[in-house]
Scaffold this motif. Structure first.
Motif, PDB file in Angstrom:
ATOM      1  N   THR A  61     -61.824 -66.648 -31.158  1.00 22.12           N
ATOM      2  CA  THR A  61     -63.195 -67.148 -31.021  1.00 22.12           C
ATOM      3  C   THR A  61     -64.038 -66.778 -32.233  1.00 22.12           C
ATOM      4  N   LEU A  62     -63.965 -65.506 -32.646  1.00 19.40           N
ATOM      5  CA  LEU A  62     -64.771 -65.069 -33.789  1.00 19.40           C
ATOM      6  C   LEU A  62     -64.329 -65.738 -35.082  1.00 19.40           C
ATOM      7  N   THR A  63     -63.033 -66.011 -35.206  1.00 22.62           N
ATOM      8  CA  THR A  63     -62.528 -66.629 -36.433  1.00 22.62           C
ATOM      9  C   THR A  63     -62.867 -68.109 -36.508  1.00 22.62           C
ATOM     10  N   LEU A  64     -62.808 -68.809 -35.383  1.00 19.49           N
ATOM     11  CA  LEU A  64     -62.976 -70.266 -35.384  1.00 19.49           C
ATOM     12  C   LEU A  64     -64.403 -70.720 -35.140  1.00 19.49           C
ATOM     13  N   THR A  65     -65.290 -69.823 -34.712  1.00 20.64           N
ATOM     14  CA  THR A  65     -66.646 -70.242 -34.363  1.00 20.64           C
ATOM     15  C   THR A  65     -67.364 -70.882 -35.542  1.00 20.64           C
ATOM     16  N   ARG A  66     -67.384 -70.212 -36.675  1.00 18.99           N
ATOM     17  CA  ARG A  66     -68.130 -70.747 -37.814  1.00 18.99           C
ATOM     18  C   ARG A  66     -67.507 -72.021 -38.370  1.00 18.99           C
ATOM     19  N   PRO A  67     -66.152 -72.123 -38.516  1.00 16.55           N
ATOM     20  CA  PRO A  67     -65.596 -73.410 -38.954  1.00 16.55           C
ATOM     21  C   PRO A  67     -65.903 -74.562 -38.007  1.00 16.55           C
ATOM     22  N   VAL A  68     -65.889 -74.323 -36.693  1.00 19.15           N
ATOM     23  CA  VAL A  68     -66.210 -75.385 -35.738  1.00 19.15           C
ATOM     24  C   VAL A  68     -67.653 -75.842 -35.918  1.00 19.15           C
ATOM     25  N   ARG A 132     -75.950 -67.477 -32.304  1.00 19.13           N
ATOM     26  CA  ARG A 132     -76.255 -68.902 -32.131  1.00 19.13           C
ATOM     27  C   ARG A 132     -74.972 -69.734 -32.127  1.00 19.13           C
ATOM     28  N   ASP A 133     -74.043 -69.434 -33.044  1.00 20.45           N
ATOM     29  CA  ASP A 133     -72.788 -70.183 -33.103  1.00 20.45           C
ATOM     30  C   ASP A 133     -71.936 -69.937 -31.864  1.00 20.45           C
ATOM     31  N   LEU A 134     -71.909 -68.690 -31.386  1.00 16.43           N
ATOM     32  CA  LEU A 134     -71.144 -68.407 -30.165  1.00 16.43           C
ATOM     33  C   LEU A 134     -71.713 -69.164 -28.971  1.00 16.43           C
ATOM     34  N   ARG A 135     -73.028 -69.217 -28.874  1.00 18.54           N
ATOM     35  CA  ARG A 135     -73.637 -69.967 -27.784  1.00 18.54           C
ATOM     36  C   ARG A 135     -73.292 -71.453 -27.884  1.00 18.54           C
ATOM     37  N   PHE A 136     -73.289 -71.982 -29.091  1.00 17.27           N
ATOM     38  CA  PHE A 136     -72.978 -73.399 -29.271  1.00 17.27           C
ATOM     39  C   PHE A 136     -71.533 -73.698 -28.872  1.00 17.27           C
ATOM     40  N   THR A 137     -70.591 -72.853 -29.292  1.00 21.11           N
ATOM     41  CA  THR A 137     -69.189 -73.098 -28.956  1.00 21.11           C
ATOM     42  C   THR A 137     -68.914 -72.933 -27.469  1.00 21.11           C
ATOM     43  N   ALA A 138     -69.777 -72.216 -26.748  1.00 21.63           N
ATOM     44  CA  ALA A 138     -69.618 -72.110 -25.300  1.00 21.63           C
ATOM     45  C   ALA A 138     -70.228 -73.294 -24.574  1.00 21.63           C
ATOM     46  N   ILE A 139     -71.212 -73.966 -25.191  1.00 22.53           N
ATOM     47  CA  ILE A 139     -71.899 -75.079 -24.548  1.00 22.53           C
ATOM     48  C   ILE A 139     -71.245 -76.419 -24.868  1.00 22.53           C
ATOM     49  N   VAL A 140     -70.863 -76.617 -26.129  1.00 24.19           N
ATOM     50  CA  VAL A 140     -70.448 -77.949 -26.562  1.00 24.19           C
ATOM     51  C   VAL A 140     -69.195 -78.469 -25.860  1.00 24.19           C
ATOM     52  N   PRO A 141     -68.198 -77.657 -25.481  1.00 26.90           N
ATOM     53  CA  PRO A 141     -67.035 -78.254 -24.809  1.00 26.90           C
ATOM     54  C   PRO A 141     -67.378 -78.890 -23.471  1.00 26.90           C
ATOM     55  N   PHE A 142     -68.370 -78.361 -22.756  1.00 25.89           N
ATOM     56  CA  PHE A 142     -68.702 -78.851 -21.423  1.00 25.89           C
ATOM     57  C   PHE A 142     -69.818 -79.887 -21.446  1.00 25.89           C
ATOM     58  N   THR A 143     -70.309 -80.239 -22.620  1.00 25.31           N
ATOM     59  CA  THR A 143     -71.349 -81.261 -22.735  1.00 25.31           C
ATOM     60  C   THR A 143     -70.854 -82.395 -23.631  1.00 25.31           C
ATOM     61  N   THR A 202     -76.017 -80.754 -31.319  1.00 24.41           N
ATOM     62  CA  THR A 202     -75.857 -80.034 -32.594  1.00 24.41           C
ATOM     63  C   THR A 202     -77.208 -79.683 -33.194  1.00 24.41           C
ATOM     64  N   VAL A 203     -78.126 -80.634 -33.177  1.00 26.33           N
ATOM     65  CA  VAL A 203     -79.455 -80.383 -33.745  1.00 26.33           C
ATOM     66  C   VAL A 203     -80.189 -79.311 -32.943  1.00 26.33           C
ATOM     67  N   ARG A 204     -80.048 -79.372 -31.629  1.00 25.73           N
ATOM     68  CA  ARG A 204     -80.791 -78.434 -30.768  1.00 25.73           C
ATOM     69  C   ARG A 204     -80.262 -77.015 -30.876  1.00 25.73           C
ATOM     70  N   PHE A 205     -78.951 -76.840 -30.901  1.00 26.55           N
ATOM     71  CA  PHE A 205     -78.386 -75.495 -30.794  1.00 26.55           C
ATOM     72  C   PHE A 205     -77.893 -74.908 -32.119  1.00 26.55           C
ATOM     73  N   LEU A 206     -77.781 -75.707 -33.176  1.00 22.93           N
ATOM     74  CA  LEU A 206     -77.290 -75.177 -34.444  1.00 22.93           C
ATOM     75  C   LEU A 206     -78.356 -75.082 -35.523  1.00 22.93           C
ATOM     76  N   ARG A 207     -79.557 -75.539 -35.249  1.00 23.70           N
ATOM     77  CA  ARG A 207     -80.598 -75.381 -36.258  1.00 23.70           C
ATOM     78  C   ARG A 207     -81.075 -73.929 -36.274  1.00 23.70           C
ATOM     79  N   PRO A 208     -81.565 -73.452 -37.414  1.00 20.92           N
ATOM     80  CA  PRO A 208     -82.052 -72.068 -37.481  1.00 20.92           C
ATOM     81  C   PRO A 208     -83.255 -71.859 -36.569  1.00 20.92           C
TER      82      PRO A 208
END
Length: 426
Positions: A61-68, A132-143, A202-208
């Motif tokens: 998870t930690l390795t792939l979060t940022r590339p995803v 923020r990236d960890l939260r996104f990778t937990a949300i995006v598969p189910f949405t 992506t815009v909602r959860f990955l913006r700074p």
């Protein structure tokens, strides 16, 4: 006819985009699934059997979060033109202070190697963007992932519905053309739209976030403060050295010459007059050096006549054939004028000294509330902002005013440098 012809293209493009979104969003859940299967295979009753899968889950998870997350930003920017800023902490320049310590933007270290290691650790593990990236990778598969999986899943179901049971392991029902047609219709009708939820998510959860933006700004200002402190110390040392080696030495010699002439006035008037002539020449030379020193600190023409006329006067003294065009309806703030003047002076000096240029063009224009300066020369090109170089220092000095420096310098030339500084007086 045009709408009918565009629908198959839209469906095909949407299907491919849906497959890409589904594949990228399911990368980390696939790691989780492998970990669960591994734990079950070793034996769910044994608590130690889950140690390996737990390590695999955390490391994967930690390795792939940022590339995803980078891939989602890339896909959204490529398909819709919407650029989502990454907001990651950037490695700032290392600065060696007069005490010998190195400042890396976070702490002071004794050696450059320690400063780099500490900076890398802070950037990787203490970046708020990680959460923020960890939260996104937990949300995006189910949405977005589930929505994007509808077209490829329906297409796969349509294919399986047409295969005989002997050719597929997943066949739970007998072959049914009607089911295949329904699945194919679902795949085609949803393909142009199934990938679209990935854009707002992506815009909602990955913006700074505002906190991340503020933290980045604080780090930038801290680095600029360190650069400004070092630049001021270097400038003070330069002024002290110029005074000590130039005007001060000549004034000391002038005082000795006058004292000697005073003693020789009665006994050797001719020698005394010669010493006075030398003293007068030394005083004139000292005055010239002091004027040059003052011009290097704050050029009088810049204070009296503004940036445009000061640059024209600079062009007259430059070894290059320099053309200056300026469109400034009013005077700029003094710090802005000083920063741009010395920036132009440095660029012209570099063009004559390092690029073997013969001609240059300086353009100063007003664009809204900013001042844009373009300096172009006919040198051999190849200029870059290497760490510790003059252009890198110029970029840091402009950054103190929220300015920017853009360099276009292909091999063979020409070199074009653009400086943009905001100015409240415009």
């Amino acid at each position: 006819m045009k709408l009918r012809a565009s629908w198959p293209a839209r469906a095909a493009a949407g299907f491919l985009r849906s497959c890409a979104v589904a594949a990228v969003s399911m990368v980390i859940p696939a790691v989780w699934a492998v970990s669960v299967a591994w734990g079950i295979r070793w034996g769910a009753a044994n608590p130690w059997s889950w140690l390996g899968p737990l390590v695999l889950t955390c490391a994967g998870t930690l390795t792939l979060t940022r590339p995803v997350c980078r891939m989602f930003r890339f896909l959204v920017a490529r398909w819709t033109g919407t650029v989502v800023p990454a907001g990651y902490r950037q490695a700032g320049p290392l600065t060696q202070l007069s005490t010998g310590y190195w400042w890396n933007g976070f702490s002071y270290e004794r050696t450059r190697r320690d400063a780099l290691m500490d900076q890398s650790r802070h950037l990787r593990w203490k970046d708020p963007a990680n959460w923020r990236d960890l939260r996104f990778t937990a949300i995006v598969p189910f949405t977005a992932g589930l929505a994007a999986a509808v077209p490829p899943a329906a297409a796969a179901a349509a294919v399986l519905a047409l295969l005989p049971p002997s050719l597929t392991i997943l066949a739970l029902l007998p072959p049914s053309p009607a089911v295949a047609v329904v699945c194919a219709v679902v795949a085609v009708t949803t393909a142009p739209y199934a990938w679209r939820p990935a854009v707002p998510i992506t815009v909602r959860f990955l913006r700074p976030t505002p906190a991340m933006t503020l933290a980045g700004r604080v780090e930038e200002l801290t680095a600029q403060r360190a650069d400004t402190t070092i630049a001021q110390a270097a400038e003070i040392r330069r002024i002290e050295r110029d005074l000590h080696d130039g005007a001060q030495a000549r004034l000391v010699a002038l005082g000795l010459a006058l004292a000697t002439a005073e003693k020789l006035m009665e006994t050797d008037p001719a020698q005394a007059r010669a010493l006075l002539r030398d003293a007068r020449a030394g005083a004139a030379t000292s005055l010239t050096e002091l004027r040059e020193l003052v011009r290097g600190i704050s050029p009088p023409v810049l204070n009296e006549r503004g940036l445009a006329d000061a640059v024209r006067a600079l062009a007259m003294d430059s070894p290059l054939e320099t053309v200056v065009t300026a469109d400034l309806p009013r005077r700029l703030d003094p710090p802005i004028e000083s920063a741009l003047y010395f920036g132009i002076a440095e660029l012209l000096t570099n063009a004559a000294k390092h690029a073997a240029a013969t001609r240059a063009h300086v353009s100063i224009t007003e664009q809204g509330t900013s001042v844009t300066v373009d300096v172009e020369d006919d040198g051999h090109g190849g200029a870059g902002t290497s760490e510790g170089g003059g252009l890198a220092g110029l970029r840091r000095r402009l950054a103190a005013f929220d300015g920017s420096l853009e360099i276009t310098s292909p091999d063979g030339g020409p070199t074009r440098v653009r400086m943009v500084l905001p100015c409240a007086s415009l």
